[in-house]
Design an enzyme around this catalytic site. Sequence first.
Site, PDB file in Angstrom:
ATOM      1  N   CYS A   1      39.902  43.195  36.078  1.00  0.00           N
ATOM      2  CA  CYS A   1      39.629  41.752  36.053  1.00  0.00           C
ATOM      3  C   CYS A   1      38.165  41.468  35.772  1.00  0.00           C
ATOM      4  O   CYS A   1      37.806  40.354  35.393  1.00  0.00           O
ATOM      5  CB  CYS A   1      40.062  41.101  37.362  1.00  0.00           C
ATOM      6  SG  CYS A   1      39.347  41.813  38.847  1.00  0.00           S
TER       7      CYS A   1
ATOM      8  N   CYS B   1      40.195  50.323  40.092  1.00  0.00           N
ATOM      9  CA  CYS B   1      40.540  49.395  39.019  1.00  0.00           C
ATOM     10  C   CYS B   1      39.543  48.244  39.000  1.00  0.00           C
ATOM     11  O   CYS B   1      39.330  47.569  40.019  1.00  0.00           O
ATOM     12  CB  CYS B   1      41.955  48.846  39.211  1.00  0.00           C
ATOM     13  SG  CYS B   1      42.451  47.681  37.898  1.00  0.00           S
TER      14      CYS B   1
ATOM     15  N   CYS C   1      51.955  40.607  48.531  1.00  0.00           N
ATOM     16  CA  CYS C   1      52.751  40.826  49.731  1.00  0.00           C
ATOM     17  C   CYS C   1      52.290  42.039  50.514  1.00  0.00           C
ATOM     18  O   CYS C   1      51.367  42.751  50.120  1.00  0.00           O
ATOM     19  CB  CYS C   1      54.222  40.984  49.373  1.00  0.00           C
ATOM     20  SG  CYS C   1      54.534  42.345  48.255  1.00  0.00           S
TER      21      CYS C   1
ATOM     22  N   TYR D   1      38.474  41.802  49.407  1.00  0.00           N
ATOM     23  CA  TYR D   1      39.070  40.536  49.829  1.00  0.00           C
ATOM     24  C   TYR D   1      40.363  40.659  50.616  1.00  0.00           C
ATOM     25  O   TYR D   1      40.511  40.046  51.670  1.00  0.00           O
ATOM     26  CB  TYR D   1      39.307  39.677  48.578  1.00  0.00           C
ATOM     27  CG  TYR D   1      39.892  38.314  48.847  1.00  0.00           C
ATOM     28  CD1 TYR D   1      39.112  37.291  49.365  1.00  0.00           C
ATOM     29  CD2 TYR D   1      41.239  38.049  48.580  1.00  0.00           C
ATOM     30  CE1 TYR D   1      39.648  36.032  49.620  1.00  0.00           C
ATOM     31  CE2 TYR D   1      41.778  36.795  48.825  1.00  0.00           C
ATOM     32  CZ  TYR D   1      40.989  35.792  49.342  1.00  0.00           C
ATOM     33  OH  TYR D   1      41.510  34.564  49.596  1.00  0.00           O
TER      34      TYR D   1
ATOM     35  N   ASN E   1      55.379  45.709  47.085  1.00  0.00           N
ATOM     36  CA  ASN E   1      54.051  45.111  46.965  1.00  0.00           C
ATOM     37  C   ASN E   1      53.491  45.504  45.613  1.00  0.00           C
ATOM     38  O   ASN E   1      53.304  46.693  45.342  1.00  0.00           O
ATOM     39  CB  ASN E   1      53.134  45.617  48.088  1.00  0.00           C
ATOM     40  CG  ASN E   1      51.708  45.112  47.936  1.00  0.00           C
ATOM     41  OD1 ASN E   1      51.468  44.077  47.334  1.00  0.00           O
ATOM     42  ND2 ASN E   1      50.762  45.851  48.481  1.00  0.00           N
ATOM     43  N   GLY E   2      53.222  44.514  44.757  1.00  0.00           N
ATOM     44  CA  GLY E   2      52.680  44.821  43.440  1.00  0.00           C
ATOM     45  C   GLY E   2      53.238  43.902  42.374  1.00  0.00           C
ATOM     46  O   GLY E   2      53.701  42.794  42.666  1.00  0.00           O
TER      47      GLY E   2
ATOM     48  N   ASP F   1      29.952  34.437  48.868  1.00  0.00           N
ATOM     49  CA  ASP F   1      31.413  34.388  48.850  1.00  0.00           C
ATOM     50  C   ASP F   1      31.939  35.682  48.246  1.00  0.00           C
ATOM     51  O   ASP F   1      31.208  36.428  47.578  1.00  0.00           O
ATOM     52  CB  ASP F   1      31.898  33.187  48.041  1.00  0.00           C
ATOM     53  CG  ASP F   1      33.286  32.726  48.480  1.00  0.00           C
ATOM     54  OD1 ASP F   1      33.919  33.427  49.294  1.00  0.00           O
ATOM     55  OD2 ASP F   1      33.738  31.668  48.017  1.00  0.00           O
TER      56      ASP F   1
ATOM     57  N   GLY G   1      50.598  37.718  52.837  1.00  0.00           N
ATOM     58  CA  GLY G   1      51.630  36.826  52.310  1.00  0.00           C
ATOM     59  C   GLY G   1      52.129  35.883  53.374  1.00  0.00           C
ATOM     60  O   GLY G   1      52.450  36.315  54.479  1.00  0.00           O
TER      61      GLY G   1
END
Length: 474
Positions: A454, A451, A14, A256, A116-117, A359, A40
């Site tokens: 991922c 961070c 969001c 992104y 947001n989070g 991409d 969002g």
Amino acid sequence: MLKELESDSLREECGVFGIYNNNDAATLTYFGLNALQHRGQEGAGIIVSDGKKLWGHRALGLVADAFPERVMEQLRFNSNNAIGHVRYSTAGGNSFANVQPFLIHSNEGYFAIAHNGNLVNAQQLRLSLENKGSIFQSTSDTEVVAHLIRHSKAKTDLEQITEAVSQVVGAFSFVILTEKALYAVVDAYGFRPLSLGQTDNGSYVVASETCALDVVGAIFIRDIKAGEIVEISSVGIVSYQFAKPTPAKCSMEYLYFAQPNSIIDDVSVYNARRRMGEKLWDDAPVDADVIIGVPESGSLVAMGMGRRSGIPVERGLIKNRYIGRSFIQPTQELRDNAVRLKLSVVKHLIEGKRVIVVDDSIVRGTTSKKIVKLLRDAGAKEVHFRSAAPPIISPCFYGINTSTKEELLASGKTLEEMREYMNVDSLAFLSVESIIEAVSRNYEGKLRGQCVACFTGNYPTELFDDMLAFQEKC
């Protein structure tokens, strides 16, 4: 519609916006939310205040659809403070009950909260609050913090908010509106961006991205720091450090999610993406005739690769902006070819050529594979796929709707297996070291306050055993 394609994309949870002491607070919040619409699209809400009471409106859908003129007239009436929210669900699911901001009524007064989070200990806190008698109206983790605030025995709003956010673990950028003040709060890691600005008439504005400040004519002052609470009231701005900062800004914000014209922690998103393209070429050069980017975020990376390599960059893929969630459900035949509804190929730029397609990332790989097929059907001689993100091997628990570990393409396959699956002549990813260098945050240490969980599976915070099951259930 296009559910398969959407599930193969990264989704931000969001965006939030707040403004204090402006007679056009409702209208400017509407403008600000439109600027944050990319963060969002499932629902939107605005809560306003006249300094004595709070009221507002929430709805499913896009900002422009959620706030017809009759609603805006009600929000504008005598209001001078406001917060707003646009939502894409990661935890809590998509329903009207989860659309924010939440407006909380109690004997002690009113307040509104938007977030947001994603909180990694939300389920534990929720169960504890329910055992104390709390009744929840939604499945959103934001409501957990609202109940924590109201359960606090502290005397002031600031003390209650501080006590509440000190109990939660994970990623959060909150905007909270009371009758007397606007609060902006960022977790100790600063996972999600939140910026502070000021309009020409002295009104203070907070927003998830600086692009929203630009839209409402606010001048950027600074970013809200990790572990900081900013209180904005009639006496001005006061800052409190409620937690020791351990910066870990999400890499995907730069790659992104954020708009290219946004600035995050003094780093231009536009420039960061171009540098990613330059680094991607340095990491994995290949003989080719043309470079194309997958719109939209892949385009700037492709531009950077072209600048470094000298290979022409073309708009070989065109995005259909009018295919959305409300489109009629496709037949199975259309579902199998859904990428053709979203992207079309400029055939004469591709036919007979060695193509590098860039991409932002590869999640499950299904969309990437279909893009490759589009290019081959258009007559590409060779297709070389480049990902501006390192291989995504672990899910995100901090506000990005990624697949489970088992669904992530890079989690269970070698590079060669991925290349064969996607049917490309070569496949390469930006390295973790290169994405950190490309973003170039002004922090010391190996990760430079970024961070990369991922990509590595090493998470900055504690994780909880039942967290993923709770999110999947919701």
